[in-house]
Write a protein that holds these residues in place. Sequence first.
Motif, PDB file in Angstrom:
ATOM      1  N   ARG A  20      -8.059   2.380   9.097  1.00  0.00           N
ATOM      2  CA  ARG A  20      -6.825   2.530   8.320  1.00  0.00           C
ATOM      3  C   ARG A  20      -6.318   1.183   7.821  1.00  0.00           C
ATOM      4  O   ARG A  20      -5.857   1.084   6.690  1.00  0.00           O
ATOM      5  CB  ARG A  20      -5.768   3.228   9.153  1.00  0.00           C
ATOM      6  N   VAL A  21      -6.403   0.173   8.651  1.00  0.00           N
ATOM      7  CA  VAL A  21      -5.975  -1.164   8.230  1.00  0.00           C
ATOM      8  C   VAL A  21      -6.869  -1.671   7.111  1.00  0.00           C
ATOM      9  O   VAL A  21      -6.390  -2.187   6.094  1.00  0.00           O
ATOM     10  CB  VAL A  21      -5.965  -2.144   9.424  1.00  0.00           C
ATOM     11  N   VAL A  22      -8.169  -1.503   7.272  1.00  0.00           N
ATOM     12  CA  VAL A  22      -9.107  -1.945   6.232  1.00  0.00           C
ATOM     13  C   VAL A  22      -8.888  -1.144   4.959  1.00  0.00           C
ATOM     14  O   VAL A  22      -8.858  -1.706   3.856  1.00  0.00           O
ATOM     15  CB  VAL A  22     -10.569  -1.834   6.731  1.00  0.00           C
ATOM     16  N   LEU A  23      -8.718   0.164   5.083  1.00  0.00           N
ATOM     17  CA  LEU A  23      -8.473   0.997   3.913  1.00  0.00           C
ATOM     18  C   LEU A  23      -7.188   0.568   3.203  1.00  0.00           C
ATOM     19  O   LEU A  23      -7.163   0.455   1.971  1.00  0.00           O
ATOM     20  CB  LEU A  23      -8.394   2.466   4.319  1.00  0.00           C
ATOM     21  N   SER A  24      -6.134   0.313   3.954  1.00  0.00           N
ATOM     22  CA  SER A  24      -4.880  -0.153   3.358  1.00  0.00           C
ATOM     23  C   SER A  24      -5.082  -1.463   2.619  1.00  0.00           C
ATOM     24  O   SER A  24      -4.630  -1.627   1.484  1.00  0.00           O
ATOM     25  CB  SER A  24      -3.809  -0.340   4.435  1.00  0.00           C
ATOM     26  N   ALA A  25      -5.754  -2.406   3.258  1.00  0.00           N
ATOM     27  CA  ALA A  25      -5.976  -3.711   2.630  1.00  0.00           C
ATOM     28  C   ALA A  25      -6.828  -3.591   1.373  1.00  0.00           C
ATOM     29  O   ALA A  25      -6.532  -4.224   0.350  1.00  0.00           O
ATOM     30  CB  ALA A  25      -6.631  -4.660   3.633  1.00  0.00           C
ATOM     31  N   VAL A  26      -7.860  -2.768   1.419  1.00  0.00           N
ATOM     32  CA  VAL A  26      -8.733  -2.597   0.254  1.00  0.00           C
ATOM     33  C   VAL A  26      -7.964  -1.971  -0.907  1.00  0.00           C
ATOM     34  O   VAL A  26      -8.065  -2.424  -2.054  1.00  0.00           O
ATOM     35  CB  VAL A  26      -9.977  -1.754   0.621  1.00  0.00           C
ATOM     36  N   VAL A  27      -7.181  -0.944  -0.621  1.00  0.00           N
ATOM     37  CA  VAL A  27      -6.400  -0.295  -1.680  1.00  0.00           C
ATOM     38  C   VAL A  27      -5.412  -1.280  -2.292  1.00  0.00           C
ATOM     39  O   VAL A  27      -5.263  -1.351  -3.518  1.00  0.00           O
ATOM     40  CB  VAL A  27      -5.674   0.949  -1.131  1.00  0.00           C
ATOM     41  N   ILE A  28      -4.750  -2.065  -1.469  1.00  0.00           N
ATOM     42  CA  ILE A  28      -3.780  -3.040  -1.979  1.00  0.00           C
ATOM     43  C   ILE A  28      -4.475  -4.096  -2.831  1.00  0.00           C
ATOM     44  O   ILE A  28      -4.028  -4.410  -3.935  1.00  0.00           O
ATOM     45  CB  ILE A  28      -2.994  -3.671  -0.818  1.00  0.00           C
ATOM     46  N   VAL A  29      -5.573  -4.646  -2.348  1.00  0.00           N
ATOM     47  CA  VAL A  29      -6.285  -5.689  -3.094  1.00  0.00           C
ATOM     48  C   VAL A  29      -6.796  -5.144  -4.426  1.00  0.00           C
ATOM     49  O   VAL A  29      -6.625  -5.785  -5.479  1.00  0.00           O
ATOM     50  CB  VAL A  29      -7.436  -6.288  -2.250  1.00  0.00           C
ATOM     51  N   ILE A  30      -7.404  -3.972  -4.410  1.00  0.00           N
ATOM     52  CA  ILE A  30      -7.920  -3.390  -5.656  1.00  0.00           C
ATOM     53  C   ILE A  30      -6.765  -3.110  -6.624  1.00  0.00           C
ATOM     54  O   ILE A  30      -6.870  -3.395  -7.826  1.00  0.00           O
ATOM     55  CB  ILE A  30      -8.736  -2.121  -5.370  1.00  0.00           C
ATOM     56  N   SER A  31      -5.666  -2.578  -6.124  1.00  0.00           N
ATOM     57  CA  SER A  31      -4.513  -2.295  -6.987  1.00  0.00           C
ATOM     58  C   SER A  31      -3.968  -3.563  -7.623  1.00  0.00           C
ATOM     59  O   SER A  31      -3.685  -3.597  -8.821  1.00  0.00           O
ATOM     60  CB  SER A  31      -3.400  -1.614  -6.183  1.00  0.00           C
ATOM     61  N   VAL A  32      -3.825  -4.616  -6.823  1.00  0.00           N
ATOM     62  CA  VAL A  32      -3.276  -5.874  -7.331  1.00  0.00           C
ATOM     63  C   VAL A  32      -4.220  -6.502  -8.349  1.00  0.00           C
ATOM     64  O   VAL A  32      -3.798  -6.946  -9.425  1.00  0.00           O
ATOM     65  CB  VAL A  32      -2.971  -6.842  -6.169  1.00  0.00           C
ATOM     66  N   VAL A  33      -5.506  -6.530  -8.043  1.00  0.00           N
ATOM     67  CA  VAL A  33      -6.479  -7.144  -8.965  1.00  0.00           C
ATOM     68  C   VAL A  33      -6.524  -6.368 -10.277  1.00  0.00           C
ATOM     69  O   VAL A  33      -6.495  -6.964 -11.363  1.00  0.00           O
ATOM     70  CB  VAL A  33      -7.878  -7.225  -8.302  1.00  0.00           C
ATOM     71  N   MET A  34      -6.578  -5.048 -10.196  1.00  0.00           N
ATOM     72  CA  MET A  34      -6.619  -4.247 -11.418  1.00  0.00           C
ATOM     73  C   MET A  34      -5.341  -4.401 -12.231  1.00  0.00           C
ATOM     74  O   MET A  34      -5.385  -4.501 -13.458  1.00  0.00           O
ATOM     75  CB  MET A  34      -6.865  -2.770 -11.089  1.00  0.00           C
ATOM     76  N   ASP A  35      -4.206  -4.445 -11.565  1.00  0.00           N
ATOM     77  CA  ASP A  35      -2.930  -4.620 -12.256  1.00  0.00           C
ATOM     78  C   ASP A  35      -2.888  -5.958 -12.980  1.00  0.00           C
ATOM     79  O   ASP A  35      -2.519  -6.033 -14.154  1.00  0.00           O
ATOM     80  CB  ASP A  35      -1.784  -4.504 -11.257  1.00  0.00           C
ATOM     81  N   LEU A  36      -3.282  -7.024 -12.291  1.00  0.00           N
ATOM     82  CA  LEU A  36      -3.272  -8.348 -12.914  1.00  0.00           C
ATOM     83  C   LEU A  36      -4.291  -8.450 -14.045  1.00  0.00           C
ATOM     84  O   LEU A  36      -4.016  -9.078 -15.080  1.00  0.00           O
ATOM     85  CB  LEU A  36      -3.509  -9.436 -11.873  1.00  0.00           C
ATOM     86  N   LEU A  37      -5.458  -7.840 -13.879  1.00  0.00           N
ATOM     87  CA  LEU A  37      -6.446  -7.848 -14.957  1.00  0.00           C
ATOM     88  C   LEU A  37      -5.937  -7.115 -16.197  1.00  0.00           C
ATOM     89  O   LEU A  37      -6.112  -7.592 -17.324  1.00  0.00           O
ATOM     90  CB  LEU A  37      -7.763  -7.224 -14.494  1.00  0.00           C
ATOM     91  N   LEU A  38      -5.301  -5.971 -15.995  1.00  0.00           N
ATOM     92  CA  LEU A  38      -4.746  -5.247 -17.130  1.00  0.00           C
ATOM     93  C   LEU A  38      -3.640  -6.046 -17.811  1.00  0.00           C
ATOM     94  O   LEU A  38      -3.551  -6.069 -19.043  1.00  0.00           O
ATOM     95  CB  LEU A  38      -4.230  -3.878 -16.689  1.00  0.00           C
ATOM     96  N   LYS A  39      -2.799  -6.699 -17.038  1.00  0.00           N
ATOM     97  CA  LYS A  39      -1.756  -7.542 -17.628  1.00  0.00           C
ATOM     98  C   LYS A  39      -2.360  -8.724 -18.370  1.00  0.00           C
ATOM     99  O   LYS A  39      -1.903  -9.088 -19.450  1.00  0.00           O
ATOM    100  CB  LYS A  39      -0.787  -8.026 -16.549  1.00  0.00           C
TER     101      LYS A  39
END
Length: 146
Positions: A20-39
Amino acid sequence: MVAYIIAANTAAPDSHITKRVVLSAVVIVISVVMDLLLKLVSTNSGGASPLNKEDAVLWADLTVSAVISFSVFAAGSVKSATFNQGQLLALVGVVVFSFAVIPTYVRWYGLDATGTPHLWRGIIIPNVLGCLTVGVAINYGVNFAG
């Protein structure tokens, strides 16, 4: 965030906590990277800096994603009768926290007189709160999914 998720899962076996911790971290990292790339792609204007201070405000995207995914997990579990009162309270808590507490905090404490976000109070603290929201949504979402 990690400490909160671990504390919420003390009854679960260690392997489940780690997942769960790894899943949370992966989801957060992917969300942040994708958000910044789109911006970055959508705001690149030649000689100007493509990203600015306001582009670091990610809490809104994180909390919306968390609430949507949490709601989908909850809706799916209603049919399988694995939905209990604690999970309902967690869902309501995530929604209230995401759409009432964090925005109110940002409006009162996170912005200066011109509407520019402060670094700590307007960007970092709300982003951490958004990450906590994702962690809670994943924690209870994994419980919903089995």
